[in-house]
Design a protein around this motif. Structure first.
Motif, PDB file in Angstrom:
ATOM      1  N   GLU A  78       0.839  -1.196   0.000  1.00 25.03           N
ATOM      2  CA  GLU A  78       0.000   0.000   0.000  1.00 25.03           C
ATOM      3  C   GLU A  78       0.873   1.244   0.000  1.00 25.03           C
ATOM      4  OE1 GLU A  78      -3.289   0.350   2.625  1.00 25.03           O
ATOM      5  OE2 GLU A  78      -3.657  -1.795   2.599  1.00 25.03           O
ATOM      6  N   GLU A  79       0.431   2.239  -0.698  1.00 22.16           N
ATOM      7  CA  GLU A  79       1.190   3.486  -0.838  1.00 22.16           C
ATOM      8  C   GLU A  79       1.195   4.262   0.476  1.00 22.16           C
ATOM      9  OE1 GLU A  79       3.364   6.136  -3.332  1.00 22.16           O
ATOM     10  OE2 GLU A  79       2.552   4.184  -3.822  1.00 22.16           O
ATOM     11  N   ILE A  80       2.364   4.655   0.897  1.00 21.95           N
ATOM     12  CA  ILE A  80       2.523   5.541   2.042  1.00 21.95           C
ATOM     13  C   ILE A  80       3.051   6.843   1.478  1.00 21.95           C
ATOM     14  CG2 ILE A  80       3.772   5.964   4.176  1.00 21.95           C
ATOM     15  CD1 ILE A  80       3.801   2.961   4.624  1.00 21.95           C
ATOM     16  N   GLU A  81       2.326   7.906   1.698  1.00 21.50           N
ATOM     17  CA  GLU A  81       2.682   9.196   1.139  1.00 21.50           C
ATOM     18  C   GLU A  81       3.693   9.929   2.010  1.00 21.50           C
ATOM     19  OE1 GLU A  81       1.663  10.463  -1.791  1.00 21.50           O
ATOM     20  OE2 GLU A  81       0.480   8.667  -2.183  1.00 21.50           O
ATOM     21  N   ALA A  82       4.707  10.480   1.383  1.00 24.56           N
ATOM     22  CA  ALA A  82       5.716  11.250   2.095  1.00 24.56           C
ATOM     23  C   ALA A  82       5.085  12.465   2.770  1.00 24.56           C
ATOM     24  CB  ALA A  82       6.830  11.677   1.150  1.00 24.56           C
ATOM     25  N   THR A  83       4.077  13.050   2.150  1.00 19.93           N
ATOM     26  CA  THR A  83       3.427  14.228   2.740  1.00 19.93           C
ATOM     27  C   THR A  83       2.706  13.863   4.036  1.00 19.93           C
ATOM     28  OG1 THR A  83       1.518  13.894   1.290  1.00 19.93           O
ATOM     29  CG2 THR A  83       3.163  15.517   0.588  1.00 19.93           C
ATOM     30  N   ALA A  84       2.105  12.675   4.081  1.00 17.83           N
ATOM     31  CA  ALA A  84       1.442  12.224   5.310  1.00 17.83           C
ATOM     32  C   ALA A  84       2.466  11.980   6.409  1.00 17.83           C
ATOM     33  CB  ALA A  84       0.632  10.961   5.043  1.00 17.83           C
ATOM     34  N   LEU A  85       3.594  11.382   6.046  1.00 17.49           N
ATOM     35  CA  LEU A  85       4.655  11.165   7.028  1.00 17.49           C
ATOM     36  C   LEU A  85       5.195  12.493   7.538  1.00 17.49           C
ATOM     37  CD1 LEU A  85       6.718   8.230   5.475  1.00 17.49           C
ATOM     38  CD2 LEU A  85       5.298   8.175   7.530  1.00 17.49           C
ATOM     39  N   SER A  86       5.442  13.416   6.635  1.00 15.98           N
ATOM     40  CA  SER A  86       5.967  14.724   7.010  1.00 15.98           C
ATOM     41  C   SER A  86       5.010  15.441   7.957  1.00 15.98           C
ATOM     42  CB  SER A  86       6.219  15.557   5.751  1.00 15.98           C
ATOM     43  OG  SER A  86       6.908  16.723   6.057  1.00 15.98           O
ATOM     44  N   ALA A  87       3.721  15.375   7.671  1.00 17.64           N
ATOM     45  CA  ALA A  87       2.723  16.009   8.540  1.00 17.64           C
ATOM     46  C   ALA A  87       2.697  15.339   9.916  1.00 17.64           C
ATOM     47  CB  ALA A  87       1.344  15.945   7.894  1.00 17.64           C
TER      48      ALA A  87
ATOM     49  N   ALA B 237       9.917  20.718   8.534  1.00 21.07           N
ATOM     50  CA  ALA B 237      10.408  19.861   7.449  1.00 21.07           C
ATOM     51  C   ALA B 237      11.833  20.200   7.040  1.00 21.07           C
ATOM     52  CB  ALA B 237       9.489  19.952   6.242  1.00 21.07           C
ATOM     53  N   SER B 238      12.252  21.427   7.303  1.00 23.65           N
ATOM     54  CA  SER B 238      13.607  21.829   6.923  1.00 23.65           C
ATOM     55  C   SER B 238      14.640  21.538   8.002  1.00 23.65           C
ATOM     56  CB  SER B 238      13.639  23.313   6.570  1.00 23.65           C
ATOM     57  OG  SER B 238      13.323  24.088   7.710  1.00 23.65           O
ATOM     58  N   LEU B 239      14.186  21.106   9.168  1.00 25.80           N
ATOM     59  CA  LEU B 239      15.119  20.747  10.235  1.00 25.80           C
ATOM     60  C   LEU B 239      15.871  19.478   9.861  1.00 25.80           C
ATOM     61  CD1 LEU B 239      12.901  21.208  13.420  1.00 25.80           C
ATOM     62  CD2 LEU B 239      14.703  22.736  12.605  1.00 25.80           C
ATOM     63  N   THR B 240      17.090  19.341  10.368  1.00 25.61           N
ATOM     64  CA  THR B 240      17.790  18.074  10.174  1.00 25.61           C
ATOM     65  C   THR B 240      17.196  17.049  11.135  1.00 25.61           C
ATOM     66  OG1 THR B 240      19.503  18.486  11.834  1.00 25.61           O
ATOM     67  CG2 THR B 240      19.942  19.262   9.564  1.00 25.61           C
ATOM     68  N   VAL B 241      17.419  15.799  10.831  1.00 26.01           N
ATOM     69  CA  VAL B 241      16.933  14.731  11.697  1.00 26.01           C
ATOM     70  C   VAL B 241      17.513  14.905  13.101  1.00 26.01           C
ATOM     71  CG1 VAL B 241      17.047  12.238  12.096  1.00 26.01           C
ATOM     72  CG2 VAL B 241      16.506  13.109   9.823  1.00 26.01           C
ATOM     73  N   GLU B 242      18.785  15.235  13.181  1.00 24.73           N
ATOM     74  CA  GLU B 242      19.429  15.403  14.479  1.00 24.73           C
ATOM     75  C   GLU B 242      18.793  16.536  15.278  1.00 24.73           C
ATOM     76  OE1 GLU B 242      21.037  14.944  11.609  1.00 24.73           O
ATOM     77  OE2 GLU B 242      22.124  13.067  11.959  1.00 24.73           O
TER      78      GLU B 242
ATOM     79  N   THR C 242      17.286  16.164   6.054  1.00 26.35           N
ATOM     80  CA  THR C 242      16.159  16.940   6.567  1.00 26.35           C
ATOM     81  C   THR C 242      14.987  16.008   6.850  1.00 26.35           C
ATOM     82  OG1 THR C 242      15.172  17.362   4.407  1.00 26.35           O
ATOM     83  CG2 THR C 242      16.842  18.959   5.189  1.00 26.35           C
ATOM     84  N   LEU C 243      14.013  16.502   7.603  1.00 25.23           N
ATOM     85  CA  LEU C 243      12.816  15.702   7.862  1.00 25.23           C
ATOM     86  C   LEU C 243      12.048  15.431   6.582  1.00 25.23           C
ATOM     87  CD1 LEU C 243      11.269  16.892  11.230  1.00 25.23           C
ATOM     88  CD2 LEU C 243      12.589  14.846  10.730  1.00 25.23           C
ATOM     89  N   ASP C 244      12.062  16.381   5.654  1.00 20.45           N
ATOM     90  CA  ASP C 244      11.420  16.158   4.351  1.00 20.45           C
ATOM     91  C   ASP C 244      12.069  14.985   3.628  1.00 20.45           C
ATOM     92  OD1 ASP C 244       9.164  17.539   3.674  1.00 20.45           O
ATOM     93  OD2 ASP C 244      10.188  19.053   2.446  1.00 20.45           O
ATOM     94  N   GLN C 245      13.392  14.951   3.613  1.00 21.53           N
ATOM     95  CA  GLN C 245      14.101  13.850   2.969  1.00 21.53           C
ATOM     96  C   GLN C 245      13.830  12.534   3.692  1.00 21.53           C
ATOM     97  OE1 GLN C 245      18.018  15.544   3.250  1.00 21.53           O
ATOM     98  NE2 GLN C 245      17.965  16.336   1.143  1.00 21.53           N
ATOM     99  N   LEU C 246      13.800  12.572   5.018  1.00 21.93           N
ATOM    100  CA  LEU C 246      13.483  11.378   5.790  1.00 21.93           C
ATOM    101  C   LEU C 246      12.105  10.851   5.416  1.00 21.93           C
ATOM    102  CD1 LEU C 246      13.931   9.304   8.070  1.00 21.93           C
ATOM    103  CD2 LEU C 246      12.991  11.022   9.646  1.00 21.93           C
ATOM    104  N   ALA C 247      11.137  11.737   5.319  1.00 21.18           N
ATOM    105  CA  ALA C 247       9.777  11.320   4.966  1.00 21.18           C
ATOM    106  C   ALA C 247       9.746  10.657   3.592  1.00 21.18           C
ATOM    107  CB  ALA C 247       8.830  12.514   5.007  1.00 21.18           C
TER     108      ALA C 247
END
Length: 160
Positions: free
Chosen positions: A29-38, A76-81, A144-149
């Motif tokens: 099933e598709e998991i959307e990056a936008t849903a993860l980011s939110a 979303a622009s924060l780094t994971v750390e 970034t969190l966006d990239q992680l998502a």
């Protein structure tokens, strides 16, 4: 932690509002990056509010710019750390251990889904090469969190 968002144990920050079970993400099933980011942002807003309310106690102080970015909707622009430092302060956990756990989860997910870094790079919108994906997964470059998502969405969607 961020990987718990997918399996439904992330509380209210889960991608389906906290009522997910593992069957919701299995079977391609598709998991959307936008849903993860939110969901990540929701988790951070909650943690930042707790850190501001309770302070960080004996733990390391959180850079006020990180809290400000979360409050401004720029998580979303924060780094994971940076993001994990807020979660760790709110939970009283070790940030380095949490980042290592996240990386382990991603790498194990890649092994389960039989994915390589070049396939991930080709599947995400982030402008990363396979080598750059490998570097961010290993912690040799900032993610970034966006990239992680985006990476997490590809990995979780392709798991059997």
């Amino acid at each position: 932690m961020f990987h718990e968002v997918v399996d439904g144990s992330g509380g209210p920050a889960s991608i389906d509002g906290g009522e997910a079970d593992q069957s919701d993400v299995e079977g391609g099933e598709e998991i959307e990056a936008t849903a993860l980011s939110a969901a990540f942002e929701s988790m951070l807003i909650e943690a930042a509010a707790e850190v501001v309310r309770d302070g960080t106690g004996d733990g390391p102080s959180i850079d006020p710019a990180i809290i400000e970015a979360i409050d401004d909707g720029d998580a979303a622009s924060l780094t994971v750390e940076e993001a994990v430092s807020v979660l760790a302060a709110a939970d009283g956990r070790d940030a380095d251990a949490m980042v290592a756990e996240l990386r382990d989860h991603l790498l194990m997910g890649m092994a389960t889904a039989v994915l390589d870094v070049d396939t991930i790079a080709a599947s995400i919108d982030a402008d990363l090469t396979g080598q750059e994906v490998q570097q961010v997964l290993e912690g040799r470059a900032a993610m970034t969190l966006d990239q992680l998502a985006e990476v997490m969405a590809v990995v979780e969607t392709r798991k059997p």
